[in-house]
Write a protein that holds these residues in place. Structure first.
Motif, PDB file in Angstrom:
ATOM      1  N   SER A  19       0.851  -1.194   0.000  1.00  0.00           N
ATOM      2  CA  SER A  19       0.000   0.000   0.000  1.00  0.00           C
ATOM      3  C   SER A  19       0.891   1.250   0.000  1.00  0.00           C
ATOM      4  CB  SER A  19      -0.882   0.014   1.237  1.00  0.00           C
ATOM      5  OG  SER A  19      -0.096   0.324   2.364  1.00  0.00           O
ATOM      6  N   SER A  20       0.315   2.360  -0.461  1.00  0.00           N
ATOM      7  CA  SER A  20       1.178   3.539  -0.574  1.00  0.00           C
ATOM      8  C   SER A  20       1.590   4.047   0.809  1.00  0.00           C
ATOM      9  CB  SER A  20       0.508   4.637  -1.392  1.00  0.00           C
ATOM     10  OG  SER A  20      -0.648   5.057  -0.722  1.00  0.00           O
ATOM     11  N   ALA A  21       0.714   3.848   1.818  1.00  0.00           N
ATOM     12  CA  ALA A  21       1.092   4.264   3.188  1.00  0.00           C
ATOM     13  C   ALA A  21       2.287   3.441   3.660  1.00  0.00           C
ATOM     14  CB  ALA A  21      -0.074   4.056   4.136  1.00  0.00           C
ATOM     15  N   ASN A  22       2.220   2.146   3.386  1.00  0.00           N
ATOM     16  CA  ASN A  22       3.329   1.280   3.772  1.00  0.00           C
ATOM     17  C   ASN A  22       4.606   1.643   3.043  1.00  0.00           C
ATOM     18  OD1 ASN A  22       2.555  -0.468   5.729  1.00  0.00           O
ATOM     19  ND2 ASN A  22       1.478  -1.823   4.325  1.00  0.00           N
ATOM     20  N   PHE A  23       4.459   1.915   1.777  1.00  0.00           N
ATOM     21  CA  PHE A  23       5.636   2.246   0.979  1.00  0.00           C
ATOM     22  C   PHE A  23       6.313   3.476   1.558  1.00  0.00           C
ATOM     23  CE2 PHE A  23       7.817   4.364  -2.522  1.00  0.00           C
ATOM     24  CZ  PHE A  23       8.611   3.326  -2.967  1.00  0.00           C
ATOM     25  N   LYS A  24       5.491   4.466   1.844  1.00  0.00           N
ATOM     26  CA  LYS A  24       6.044   5.725   2.349  1.00  0.00           C
ATOM     27  C   LYS A  24       6.713   5.505   3.707  1.00  0.00           C
ATOM     28  CE  LYS A  24       4.414  10.307   3.138  1.00  0.00           C
ATOM     29  NZ  LYS A  24       3.434  10.478   4.157  1.00  0.00           N
ATOM     30  N   THR A  25       6.008   4.808   4.581  1.00  0.00           N
ATOM     31  CA  THR A  25       6.546   4.656   5.944  1.00  0.00           C
ATOM     32  C   THR A  25       7.763   3.745   5.998  1.00  0.00           C
ATOM     33  OG1 THR A  25       4.253   4.744   6.633  1.00  0.00           O
ATOM     34  CG2 THR A  25       5.860   4.196   8.322  1.00  0.00           C
ATOM     35  N   PHE A  26       7.693   2.642   5.271  1.00  0.00           N
ATOM     36  CA  PHE A  26       8.711   1.618   5.516  1.00  0.00           C
ATOM     37  C   PHE A  26       9.852   1.570   4.505  1.00  0.00           C
ATOM     38  CE2 PHE A  26       4.766  -0.076   7.450  1.00  0.00           C
ATOM     39  CZ  PHE A  26       5.161   0.140   8.753  1.00  0.00           C
ATOM     40  N   PHE A  27       9.614   2.115   3.320  1.00  0.00           N
ATOM     41  CA  PHE A  27      10.677   1.974   2.319  1.00  0.00           C
ATOM     42  C   PHE A  27      11.327   3.290   1.911  1.00  0.00           C
ATOM     43  CE2 PHE A  27       8.081  -1.834   1.876  1.00  0.00           C
ATOM     44  CZ  PHE A  27       9.068  -2.808   1.987  1.00  0.00           C
ATOM     45  N   SER A  28      10.567   4.384   2.015  1.00  0.00           N
ATOM     46  CA  SER A  28      11.109   5.595   1.396  1.00  0.00           C
ATOM     47  C   SER A  28      12.349   6.124   2.128  1.00  0.00           C
ATOM     48  CB  SER A  28      10.037   6.676   1.301  1.00  0.00           C
ATOM     49  OG  SER A  28       9.673   7.040   2.596  1.00  0.00           O
ATOM     50  N   LYS A  29      12.470   5.819   3.441  1.00  0.00           N
ATOM     51  CA  LYS A  29      13.652   6.341   4.138  1.00  0.00           C
ATOM     52  C   LYS A  29      14.690   5.253   4.416  1.00  0.00           C
ATOM     53  CE  LYS A  29      11.472  10.200   6.459  1.00  0.00           C
ATOM     54  NZ  LYS A  29      10.685  10.430   7.667  1.00  0.00           N
ATOM     55  N   THR A  30      14.463   4.107   3.814  1.00  0.00           N
ATOM     56  CA  THR A  30      15.399   3.000   4.026  1.00  0.00           C
ATOM     57  C   THR A  30      16.466   3.027   2.934  1.00  0.00           C
ATOM     58  OG1 THR A  30      13.682   1.723   5.103  1.00  0.00           O
ATOM     59  CG2 THR A  30      15.495   0.475   4.177  1.00  0.00           C
ATOM     60  N   PHE A 358      -1.741  -3.367  10.137  1.00  0.00           N
ATOM     61  CA  PHE A 358      -1.784  -4.827  10.015  1.00  0.00           C
ATOM     62  C   PHE A 358      -2.013  -5.293   8.585  1.00  0.00           C
ATOM     63  CE2 PHE A 358      -2.787  -4.331  14.537  1.00  0.00           C
ATOM     64  CZ  PHE A 358      -1.965  -5.290  15.095  1.00  0.00           C
ATOM     65  N   ASP A 359      -2.071  -4.318   7.658  1.00  0.00           N
ATOM     66  CA  ASP A 359      -2.299  -4.660   6.257  1.00  0.00           C
ATOM     67  C   ASP A 359      -3.628  -5.387   6.058  1.00  0.00           C
ATOM     68  OD1 ASP A 359      -1.159  -3.937   3.977  1.00  0.00           O
ATOM     69  OD2 ASP A 359       0.535  -5.324   4.071  1.00  0.00           O
ATOM     70  N   LEU A 360      -4.684  -4.845   6.613  1.00  0.00           N
ATOM     71  CA  LEU A 360      -6.004  -5.459   6.476  1.00  0.00           C
ATOM     72  C   LEU A 360      -6.929  -4.479   5.780  1.00  0.00           C
ATOM     73  CD1 LEU A 360      -6.520  -6.595  10.192  1.00  0.00           C
ATOM     74  CD2 LEU A 360      -5.743  -8.016   8.296  1.00  0.00           C
ATOM     75  N   SER A 361      -7.968  -5.002   5.149  1.00  0.00           N
ATOM     76  CA  SER A 361      -8.983  -4.095   4.620  1.00  0.00           C
ATOM     77  C   SER A 361      -9.991  -3.829   5.731  1.00  0.00           C
ATOM     78  CB  SER A 361      -9.681  -4.732   3.424  1.00  0.00           C
ATOM     79  OG  SER A 361     -10.446  -5.833   3.880  1.00  0.00           O
ATOM     80  N   LEU A 362     -10.764  -2.772   5.546  1.00  0.00           N
ATOM     81  CA  LEU A 362     -11.785  -2.444   6.533  1.00  0.00           C
ATOM     82  C   LEU A 362     -12.759  -3.612   6.676  1.00  0.00           C
ATOM     83  CD1 LEU A 362     -12.882  -0.232   8.379  1.00  0.00           C
ATOM     84  CD2 LEU A 362     -14.306   0.546   6.490  1.00  0.00           C
ATOM     85  N   LYS A 363     -13.011  -4.267   5.528  1.00  0.00           N
ATOM     86  CA  LYS A 363     -13.938  -5.403   5.538  1.00  0.00           C
ATOM     87  C   LYS A 363     -13.404  -6.547   6.407  1.00  0.00           C
ATOM     88  CE  LYS A 363     -16.098  -7.810   1.967  1.00  0.00           C
ATOM     89  NZ  LYS A 363     -15.829  -8.119   0.562  1.00  0.00           N
ATOM     90  N   ASP A 364     -12.080  -6.770   6.306  1.00  0.00           N
ATOM     91  CA  ASP A 364     -11.475  -7.806   7.157  1.00  0.00           C
ATOM     92  C   ASP A 364     -11.687  -7.476   8.625  1.00  0.00           C
ATOM     93  OD1 ASP A 364     -10.431  -9.304   5.106  1.00  0.00           O
ATOM     94  OD2 ASP A 364      -8.518  -8.210   5.061  1.00  0.00           O
ATOM     95  N   LEU A 365     -11.397  -6.224   8.945  1.00  0.00           N
ATOM     96  CA  LEU A 365     -11.413  -5.836  10.357  1.00  0.00           C
ATOM     97  C   LEU A 365     -12.817  -5.874  10.939  1.00  0.00           C
ATOM     98  CD1 LEU A 365      -9.355  -4.682  12.534  1.00  0.00           C
ATOM     99  CD2 LEU A 365     -10.410  -2.483  12.083  1.00  0.00           C
ATOM    100  N   THR A 366     -13.784  -5.441  10.146  1.00  0.00           N
ATOM    101  CA  THR A 366     -15.137  -5.323  10.701  1.00  0.00           C
ATOM    102  C   THR A 366     -16.013  -6.527  10.357  1.00  0.00           C
ATOM    103  OG1 THR A 366     -15.867  -4.155   8.732  1.00  0.00           O
ATOM    104  CG2 THR A 366     -15.092  -2.805  10.561  1.00  0.00           C
TER     105      THR A 366
END
Ligand code: ADP
Ligand code: MG
Length: 439
Positions: A19-30, A358-366
């Motif tokens: 996901s783009s949030a994950n990409f930004k948080t975990f890869f862009s500064k690595t 947790f890399d889940l969709s809203l549907k998974d969670l709810t």
């Protein structure tokens, strides 16, 4: 292929797969470095490293193997926010120690502004004794107690008092996390000697929240030797922890007995009168006086944590000022009646952050599925919405796919119980909180 080219190729490949949030948080500064058949990923924080390991390692491995056409070994290194700050940290870390002293200690914490009551007077007396005669009788001084009861305050106050008496003393304050990171970095950079020079030259060593050494064997081993050397030189050590040495899990026995071998003191949650006295002292410090009856009202609203008490007082003062209200018991009682929030997010942001963490969709969670991977995030969401946002269990049930309020109560209580004793859940929680701060 050089590092930069390889890394760009890697990023291009992984970008569409996370996901783009994950990409930004975990890869862009690595960043990466290649060493023979090894790829070393340098991440800005322990949190990012852990998450990459836990959630993305197979994908990372596969992409590197594909690009390079051979099996490579992936290793991790925590290097700080960016190249520059990394450089700076390393310079600070390995620079001569003479300037270590004062500047890392926050001068705000003193023995003078530490309010003494039955819950902390033994710890306070021990602190005074250590200031009088560092390195002699009470070594180490081991201070333990729940969150927000004043451990860090007392420890830094000791450091500041000793510094005031003798500014040339080499005082090192560090969180146990910093010690762990320094240790890992020293191994990776083959700079063990520098690490030893740094910590073993301390005349006063302050180690905060040592419960996080739990399960870290290498760090424990290194600290054990540091400890012995400092003790043999009569350098004073002050250690804090959220529990006694006997209650820290996965701690080597020899370290446990060292921790318990000096003076162990605990700090209890403050009683009512001490809470009032603390509120008075804070008001004086901040230059805003409130009538005694209102202070008593605020003091009766929080029992355990002085940090929380302080936060509440600060919020009340802000609200009174912003809305131009009289500091009356009525106005303050109104504020205290509202559910207390300790998190600056709304429920939508919490839910979406949990999904993305947790890399889940809203549907998974709810949704209705009850796999383990879904149940834990769901329970954590219930807990956070209830405890930190003060929402009712009925409302939380509605938000999470129309669940019954008893289900929500069950989930919330489960996490509450686990948080009290399960170190893994505590770690996970800290990570999630860190993650919340990145969004
Ligand atoms: P801990 O390390 O035990 O989690 P801290 O030392 O960070 O707690 O204390 C939390 C807050 O409460 C700090 O702002 C600290 O100054 C304040 N505090 C704690 N105990 C006292 C005390 N006895 N007198 C005055 N302020 C206190
Ligand atoms: Mg602390």
């Amino acid at each position: 292929m050089d590092n930069q080219k390889l890394w760009h190729k890697f990023l291009d490949t992984i970008k569409p797969q996370v996901s783009s949030a994950n990409f930004k948080t975990f890869f862009s500064k690595t960043k990466i470095n290649q060493e023979n058949d090894k790829i070393i990923l340098s991440t800005p924080s322990a949190f990012i490293e852990e998450t990459l390991k836990k959630r993305h390692l197979p994908l990372i491995q596969q992409i590197f193997d594909d690009i390079l056409g051979k099996k490579v070994k992936i290793e991790f290194l925590i290097s700080g926010e960016n190249g520059q700050s990394k450089k700076k940290e390393e310079d600070d870390f390995f620079s001569p120690i003479t300037i270590q002293s004062s500047y890392s200690l926050n001068p705000k914490y003193t023995l003078e502004n530490f309010v003494v009551g039955p819950s902390n007077n033994v710890a306070f007396a021990a602190a005074q004794a250590v200031v009088q005669n560092p390195g002699t009788s009470y070594n180490p001084l081991f201070v333990y107690g729940g969150t927000g009861v004043g451990k860090t305050h007392l420890m830094l106050a000791i450091g500041n008092a000793i510094f005031k008496k003798k500014p040339s003393v080499n005082i090192i304050y560090c969180s146990s996390e910093k010690f762990m990171n320094d240790y890992v970095a020293a191994i990776q950079n083959h700079r063990m000697i520098d690490l030893r020079n740094k910590y073993r030259s301390a005349q006063i060593l302050l180690i905060d929240d040592v419960q996080f050494f739990s399960g870290r064997e290498g760090t424990q081993e290194e600290f054990f030797h540091t400890f012995n050397e400092l003790q043999s030189k009569n350098s004073q050590m002050i250690i804090t922890s959220d529990r006694s040495p006997h209650e820290i899990a996965k701690l080597e026995d020899r370290l446990r007995s060292r921790f318990a071998g000096g003076l162990m003191v605990d700090i209890q949650p403050p009683d009512f009168d001490t809470r009032v006295a603390i509120l008075k002292a804070k008001c004086t410090e901040w230059g805003s006086l409130l009538p005694e009856d209102t202070l008593r009202l605020i003091a009766s609203s929080t029992e355990s944590s002085i940090r929380e008490l302080e936060g509440r007082l600060m919020q009340i003062l802000q609200i009174l000022k912003a809305q131009n209200l009289e500091p009356s018991s009525e106005n303050i009682a109104l504020y205290l009646k509202e559910p207390q929030k300790s998190l600056n997010l709304n429920h939508k942001q919490v839910i979406s952050a949990i999904c993305s963490y947790f890399d889940l969709s809203l549907k998974d969670l709810t949704g209705p599925k009850r796999q383990k991977e879904l149940v834990l995030p769901r329970h954590i969401t219930m807990y956070i919405l209830a405890e930190e946002l003060g929402m009712t269990v009925e409302k939380i049930g509605q938000l999470l796919g129309g669940r019954d309020h008893t289900t929500v109560m069950h989930g919330r209580d489960r996490i509450k119980k686990q948080l009290a004793k399960d170190r893994e859940i505590q770690r996970l929680f800290m990570e999630i909180k860190n993650y919340f701060q990145t969004i």
